[in-house]
Design an enzyme around this catalytic site. Structure first.
Site, short mmCIF file in Angstrom:
data_model
loop_
_atom_site.label_atom_id
_atom_site.label_comp_id
_atom_site.label_asym_id
_atom_site.label_seq_id
_atom_site.Cartn_x
_atom_site.Cartn_y
_atom_site.Cartn_z
N GLU A 116 0.83 -1.22 0.00
CA GLU A 116 0.00 0.00 0.00
C GLU A 116 0.86 1.26 0.00
O GLU A 116 0.53 2.25 -0.65
CB GLU A 116 -0.94 -0.01 1.21
CG GLU A 116 -1.98 -1.11 1.13
CD GLU A 116 -2.92 -1.08 2.32
OE1 GLU A 116 -4.05 -0.60 2.20
OE2 GLU A 116 -2.51 -1.55 3.40
N GLU B 152 -3.64 -9.85 3.27
CA GLU B 152 -4.51 -9.57 4.42
C GLU B 152 -5.66 -10.56 4.55
O GLU B 152 -6.05 -10.94 5.65
CB GLU B 152 -5.10 -8.14 4.33
CG GLU B 152 -4.09 -7.03 4.56
CD GLU B 152 -3.45 -6.53 3.28
OE1 GLU B 152 -3.44 -7.27 2.27
OE2 GLU B 152 -2.93 -5.39 3.30
N1 COA Z 1 4.32 -8.01 11.28
C1 COA Z 1 5.14 -8.26 12.31
N2 COA Z 1 6.24 -9.04 12.20
C2 COA Z 1 6.50 -9.56 10.99
C3 COA Z 1 5.70 -9.31 9.87
C4 COA Z 1 4.56 -8.48 10.04
N3 COA Z 1 3.75 -8.17 9.03
N4 COA Z 1 6.22 -9.99 8.82
C5 COA Z 1 7.32 -10.59 9.27
N5 COA Z 1 7.50 -10.35 10.58
C6 COA Z 1 8.59 -10.80 11.46
C7 COA Z 1 8.44 -12.29 11.80
O1 COA Z 1 7.54 -12.47 12.88
C8 COA Z 1 9.84 -12.62 12.16
O2 COA Z 1 10.13 -12.12 13.45
P1 COA Z 1 10.87 -13.07 14.56
O3 COA Z 1 12.19 -13.39 13.92
O4 COA Z 1 10.96 -12.21 15.75
O5 COA Z 1 10.00 -14.27 14.69
C9 COA Z 1 10.67 -11.78 11.18
O6 COA Z 1 9.81 -10.75 10.77
C10 COA Z 1 11.10 -12.55 9.95
O7 COA Z 1 9.95 -13.11 9.33
P2 COA Z 1 9.81 -14.64 8.93
O8 COA Z 1 8.36 -14.97 8.82
O9 COA Z 1 10.61 -15.50 9.87
O10 COA Z 1 10.50 -14.65 7.50
P3 COA Z 1 10.23 -15.66 6.31
O11 COA Z 1 11.27 -15.42 5.31
O12 COA Z 1 10.05 -17.04 6.81
O13 COA Z 1 8.81 -15.22 5.69
C11 COA Z 1 7.17 -13.64 4.91
C12 COA Z 1 8.66 -13.97 5.09
C13 COA Z 1 7.07 -12.21 4.40
C14 COA Z 1 6.57 -14.59 3.87
C15 COA Z 1 6.42 -13.80 6.25
O14 COA Z 1 7.15 -13.09 7.25
C16 COA Z 1 5.02 -13.28 6.25
O15 COA Z 1 4.12 -13.91 5.68
N6 COA Z 1 4.78 -12.12 6.90
C17 COA Z 1 3.47 -11.55 7.04
C18 COA Z 1 3.03 -10.85 5.79
C19 COA Z 1 1.63 -10.32 5.95
O16 COA Z 1 0.67 -11.05 6.16
N7 COA Z 1 1.49 -9.00 5.82
C20 COA Z 1 0.22 -8.31 5.93
C21 COA Z 1 -0.05 -7.91 7.33
S1 COA Z 1 -1.65 -7.18 7.49
#
Ligand code: COA
Length: 262
Positions: free
Chosen positions: A116, A136
């Site tokens: 966004e 989302e």
């Molecule tokens: N909010 C808060 N923390 C987040 C985050 C978010 N949107 N996205 C990633 N993080 C944090 C993870 O919790 C992790 O923290 P930790 O090491 O303290 O556990 C760190 O960032 C690394 O993320 P991780 O998930 O371990 O990396 P990955 O390479 O396995 O996966 C993504 C990457 C982007 C696929 C995955 O993090 C993800 O799906 N994130 C959420 C995306 C999302 O739904 N965004 C919309 C929110 S409304």
């Protein structure tokens, strides 16, 4: 002296202000503090007459931003969710209405609120390994920082529904085909490409760029007729500026010179 923030980093390089989302261990997830700091940095940039262009990017190699900080979403009530939505909308509208061009340099994941934010920018360059999406729906929510509106405007209703209602991520090269990003570049070229783009933009008169941006935005935000009126108003106003007259005169005198040479 420039202000120090805790979740973003702001640096001025010649005529360009770089705003870097700086929570790499959380994939630059956007929390309430980051929203507030972005708002303050944009205010400062708006007033800074040396800043002609802005580049927004994410720290680290993995993410531009993985979206709203999900840990903060857990505590939301209906009331506080509406407040958070309005706050994000206001900050991203600041990006969209900034009087200077804003480039998103998408260096990795641009998901949810991260996408966004990129959508509110005027230009989107992406590293080839970037992935974009609106996941989302998988959390049972919808984009609420302007994403439902801007995505549909940028890629069209059909593609926006695919992205928002299915929540799939797209890779940078597919994003270009959809019009979601303008250009894909190798990761090690992203900063240089963003800089080259702002340098080109800086060659043009700032007032003309500001009016071009506002006229385009006016047309897509309100009715087409309103947009046409704004386009006329801004076009006419440009003729009271020195830069416009100089540019037109320079073009004509160059042509006259060429004709004289023949
Ligand atoms: N909010 C808060 N923390 C987040 C985050 C978010 N949107 N996205 C990633 N993080 C944090 C993870 O919790 C992790 O923290 P930790 O090491 O303290 O556990 C760190 O960032 C690394 O993320 P991780 O998930 O371990 O990396 P990955 O390479 O396995 O996966 C993504 C990457 C982007 C696929 C995955 O993090 C993800 O799906 N994130 C959420 C995306 C999302 O739904 N965004 C919309 C929110 S409304």
């Amino acid at each position: 002296m420039s202000k120090t923030y805790t979740t973003i980093n702001v640096r001025n390089e010649q005529t360009t202000t770089w705003i870097t989302l700086d929570r790499p261990d959380k994939l630059n997830a956007i929390n309430a503090t980051m929203l507030q700091e972005l708002s303050e940095a944009l205010d400062t940039t708006e007033k800074d007459t040396n800043a002609r262009c802005v580049i927004i990017t994410g720290k680290g190699e993995k993410a531009f931003s993985a979206g709203a900080d999900i840990t903060e979403l857990r505590k939301l009530t209906q009331e506080t969710a509406a407040e958070l939505s309005r706050k994000g909308q206001q900050v991203f509208s600041q990006v969209e209405t900034l009087s200077k061009p804003v480039v998103a340099a998408i260096n990795g994941y641009a998901l949810g609120g991260g996408l966004e934010l990129a959508l509110a920018c005027d230009f989107r360059l992406a590293s080839i390994d970037a992935e974009l999406g609106s996941p989302e729906i998988k959390l049972g929510i919808i984009p609420a920082w302007g994403g439902t509106q801007r995505l549909a405007k940028i890629v069209g209703v059909a593609e926006a529904k695919q992205l928002i209602m299915l929540g799939d991520r797209v890779k940078a090269e597919e994003a270009v085909k959809m019009g979601l990003v303008d250009k894909v570049v190798p990761p090690n070229k992203l900063e240089a490409e963003a800089e080259a783009l702002t340098q080109r933009l800086c060659e043009y008169p700032p007032t003309a760029l500001k009016y071009a941006k506002h006229a385009i935005n006016s047309g897509t935000q309100a009715s087409f007729e309103y947009g046409l009126k704004k386009e006329t108003e801004f076009f006419a106003q440009l003729f009271s500026t020195k830069e416009t007259k100089e540019k037109i005169d320079a073009f004509i005198s160059q042509r006259n010179k060429k004709e004289g040479d023949c």
